[in-house]
Design a protein around this motif. Sequence first.
Motif, short mmCIF file in Angstrom:
data_model
loop_
_atom_site.label_atom_id
_atom_site.label_comp_id
_atom_site.label_asym_id
_atom_site.label_seq_id
_atom_site.Cartn_x
_atom_site.Cartn_y
_atom_site.Cartn_z
N LEU A 130 -10.10 29.22 51.74
CA LEU A 130 -11.31 29.89 51.28
C LEU A 130 -12.47 29.40 52.13
N ASP A 131 -13.35 30.30 52.50
CA ASP A 131 -14.52 29.88 53.27
C ASP A 131 -15.53 29.16 52.38
N LEU A 132 -15.53 29.49 51.09
CA LEU A 132 -16.45 28.88 50.14
C LEU A 132 -15.80 28.87 48.77
N TYR A 133 -15.84 27.72 48.10
CA TYR A 133 -15.26 27.61 46.75
C TYR A 133 -16.31 26.99 45.84
N TYR A 134 -16.65 27.75 44.79
CA TYR A 134 -17.71 27.34 43.87
C TYR A 134 -17.17 26.71 42.59
N HIS A 135 -17.94 25.76 42.06
CA HIS A 135 -17.80 25.39 40.65
C HIS A 135 -18.64 26.41 39.90
N HIS A 136 -17.99 27.23 39.06
CA HIS A 136 -18.61 28.44 38.53
C HIS A 136 -19.75 28.18 37.55
N TRP A 137 -19.71 27.05 36.88
CA TRP A 137 -20.68 26.82 35.81
C TRP A 137 -20.71 25.34 35.47
N ARG A 138 -21.87 24.80 35.19
CA ARG A 138 -21.97 23.40 34.76
C ARG A 138 -21.67 23.36 33.26
N ASP A 139 -20.42 23.25 32.94
CA ASP A 139 -19.97 23.31 31.56
C ASP A 139 -18.59 22.67 31.50
N GLY A 140 -18.04 22.58 30.31
CA GLY A 140 -16.69 22.05 30.18
C GLY A 140 -16.68 20.55 29.96
N PRO A 141 -15.52 20.00 29.64
CA PRO A 141 -15.42 18.59 29.24
C PRO A 141 -15.36 17.59 30.39
N MET A 142 -15.13 18.05 31.60
CA MET A 142 -14.91 17.13 32.71
C MET A 142 -16.21 16.61 33.30
N PRO A 143 -16.26 15.33 33.67
CA PRO A 143 -17.43 14.79 34.38
C PRO A 143 -17.62 15.54 35.70
N LEU A 144 -18.87 15.78 36.06
CA LEU A 144 -19.15 16.53 37.28
C LEU A 144 -18.57 15.82 38.50
N ALA A 145 -18.59 14.51 38.49
CA ALA A 145 -18.06 13.76 39.64
C ALA A 145 -16.58 14.06 39.87
#
Length: 284
Positions: free
Chosen positions: A110-125
């Motif tokens: 993929l040329d670009l892969y996004y984290h779709h939304w700042r949400d969910g249980p996982m730490p951003l790191a």
Amino acid sequence: MKQAPFGSTGETIAVVGQGTWQMRDATACAAALQEGIRLGMTHIDTAELYEWRGGSETMLGNLLSKPARAGGTLRDHVFLASKVWPTNGSAKGVTSSCKDSLVRLQTDRLDLYYHHWRDGPMPLAETLGALADLRKAGWIRHIGVSNYGVSDLDEAKSILGPGNLAANQVQYHLEDRSCELEVLPWCRANGVALVAYSPFGQKRWIRDRKKLAALERIAASEGLTMRQAALAFLTRDPAVFAIPKAESIPHVTENAGGGRPLSRAAVADLDTLFPAAGVAGDVR
């Protein structure tokens, strides 16, 4: 199609690309996308969410595997972006989602892969760390985020390091210019591209008849349609790229005419008609 440097990636891509959210007719959408690619709209955006709600990635995989007139396949001539949904934000989930997207898209990167939304249980790191690992492995070329505010962007920058975040995709249209207040200045200052989804709003576009009539007059003075004028206004800032969806060849042809500069008078008139304030709608 006008092209511009995409953030700090060192790449130049089409200012007006193509989105694939909520397809209603995969055959018509594929035909429109192929025509858009021919017209230079080679920035193609999708997501695993769009696959779940319409089969977008599968459709794109079938389309982009077709031979291209310039040689190779259409995939070789596009800048292809997808996204991981936040519930798959664990290191294992990000890897699995990316693998599934690559299979559906019939590509090895993929040329670009996004984290779709700042949400969910996982730490951003953990999520962004997994994206960085995918980049090292060659599965993705650039890392993006979507629907991030300034505090989220600051945190992402601290995790990834300066110069490693390519783009932030947010809702941006004439009646919602809220990203211009804080998010766009942050992106501009940090070498991050801002990718505008829903550049014509969601559902009904511009309900105020007087504003619609004024927009039509301004667009006509520039030799443009209203949608072309809207795209030209949004992409007047060199940091901004737009990804309108089209499901017909006439519509995508119209969108392709939006990648051109407006006169200073037209920019000033649109700035007054649609001031940079307002309440953001539903974000995807």
